[in-house]
Write an enzyme that holds these catalytic residues in place. Sequence first.
Site, PDB file in Angstrom:
ATOM      1  N   SER A  63       0.829  -1.211   0.000  1.00 50.87           N
ATOM      2  CA  SER A  63       0.000   0.000   0.000  1.00 50.87           C
ATOM      3  C   SER A  63       0.864   1.262   0.000  1.00 50.87           C
ATOM      4  O   SER A  63       2.019   1.234   0.442  1.00 50.87           O
ATOM      5  CB  SER A  63      -0.899   0.015   1.236  1.00 50.87           C
TER       6      SER A  63
HETATM    7  N1  SAM Z   1      -0.352  -5.082   4.166  1.00 48.54           N
HETATM    8  C1  SAM Z   1       0.400  -5.368   2.969  1.00 48.54           C
HETATM    9  C2  SAM Z   1       1.776  -4.766   2.989  1.00 48.54           C
HETATM   10  O1  SAM Z   1       2.134  -4.093   3.976  1.00 48.54           O
HETATM   11  O2  SAM Z   1       2.529  -5.021   2.031  1.00 48.54           O
HETATM   12  C3  SAM Z   1      -0.339  -4.980   1.710  1.00 48.54           C
HETATM   13  C4  SAM Z   1      -1.554  -5.782   1.537  1.00 48.54           C
HETATM   14  S1  SAM Z   1      -2.087  -6.030  -0.126  1.00 48.54           S
HETATM   15  C5  SAM Z   1      -2.843  -4.488  -0.462  1.00 48.54           C
HETATM   16  C6  SAM Z   1      -3.421  -7.175   0.187  1.00 48.54           C
HETATM   17  C7  SAM Z   1      -2.960  -8.575   0.518  1.00 48.54           C
HETATM   18  O3  SAM Z   1      -4.090  -9.302   1.007  1.00 48.54           O
HETATM   19  C8  SAM Z   1      -2.436  -9.362  -0.681  1.00 48.54           C
HETATM   20  O4  SAM Z   1      -1.150  -9.825  -0.417  1.00 48.54           O
HETATM   21  C9  SAM Z   1      -3.442 -10.501  -0.820  1.00 48.54           C
HETATM   22  O5  SAM Z   1      -2.872 -11.706  -1.291  1.00 48.54           O
HETATM   23  C10 SAM Z   1      -3.936 -10.641   0.609  1.00 48.54           C
HETATM   24  N2  SAM Z   1      -5.225 -11.324   0.783  1.00 48.54           N
HETATM   25  C11 SAM Z   1      -6.352 -11.262   0.027  1.00 48.54           C
HETATM   26  N3  SAM Z   1      -7.317 -12.031   0.565  1.00 48.54           N
HETATM   27  C12 SAM Z   1      -6.792 -12.605   1.686  1.00 48.54           C
HETATM   28  C13 SAM Z   1      -7.287 -13.500   2.681  1.00 48.54           C
HETATM   29  N4  SAM Z   1      -8.542 -14.002   2.664  1.00 48.54           N
HETATM   30  N5  SAM Z   1      -6.463 -13.861   3.680  1.00 48.54           N
HETATM   31  C14 SAM Z   1      -5.199 -13.388   3.762  1.00 48.54           C
HETATM   32  N6  SAM Z   1      -4.668 -12.542   2.837  1.00 48.54           N
HETATM   33  C15 SAM Z   1      -5.460 -12.139   1.828  1.00 48.54           C
END
Ligand code: SAM
Length: 225
Positions: A63
Site C-alpha cells: 500500500s
Molecule cells: N499489508 C500489505 C503490505 O504491507 O505489504 C499490503 C496488503 S495487499 C494491499 C493485500 C494482501 O491481502 C495481498 O497480499 C493478498 O494476497 C492478501 N489477501 C487477500 N485475501 C486474503 C485473505 N482471505 N487472507 C489473507 N490474505 C489475503
Amino acid sequence: MNDSFAEMRRRVVEYLVRLGYVKSEKVKKALLSVPREEFVPEPYREYAYDDHPLPIGYGQTISAIHMVAIMTEALDPVPGDKVLEIGTGSGYQAAVLAEIVAKMDPSKRGHVYTIERIPELGEFARRNLDKTGYSDYVTVIVGDGTLGYPEEAPYDRIMITAAAPDIPKPLIEQLREGGRIVAPVGDLYVQRLVIADKVGGVLKRKYGIECVFVPLIGEYGWREE
Ligand code: SAM
C-alpha cells in the site's frame, strides 16, 4: 545508499506530517524506523519512498505510505497490544504495527499475527521481516484470513488490508470487547475505511476516507474467479 534511503524516508514522513496523515509521535517514529526499501522487490527499491502502491508480484501491492499512516493512526495500537492483520503482502504494515506494539517497549510483550493467502507472499514477507529484525515480533500465517486466527484470540486490534465486502464475522468474534478493527469495506472498485469499536459485543462503526484496495478473497470475503 542506506543514508539516502534514510533521508528519503525522513522527507516522506515530514510530508505526511504536513498533510496531517501522520498525527501521533508513535506512528511518526514507526514510519521513520521501518526501512520500506527492504519490503519491495529489488527493481522497485529506488521507488520505495514514492507515496503510491508498488507491485509485489502475484497481482498484489504494497500500500501507499499515506494509506499505511492513515490506517495505523485509525487503529491506534499501543505497546503491549496483540494485533491481527489480514493481508500480509510484503510484511511492511505488519512491521510498522510491530514497531509500535512490540519493538518500542519489548517489556510489554506485544505481538503481531498476520495472515496471507498466497504462500509465496507469506515467504516473501517472512524474509523481509527477518532481514529487518522484526521476526521476533511478527508471526506470519499462510491461510484464509477471513477466518481469523482463533488460536491467539482475542485480539486488541485487527486490521484488514484488502477490500472486504463487509467485516468478516469470525474477526468480530475474535476481537476483544473494547477492541478496534479497521478495514476498507465496499465493492471491488472502491471502498470506505471503516473504523469500528466492539462495544457490548457489537461493532460501533465510524467511516473514514474512500480508498482502493485489492480484493479480500476467502470464505467471508470475495469468491475467487
Ligand atoms: N499489508 C500489505 C503490505 O504491507 O505489504 C499490503 C496488503 S495487499 C494491499 C493485500 C494482501 O491481502 C495481498 O497480499 C493478498 O494476497 C492478501 N489477501 C487477500 N485475501 C486474503 C485473505 N482471505 N487472507 C489473507 N490474505 C489475503
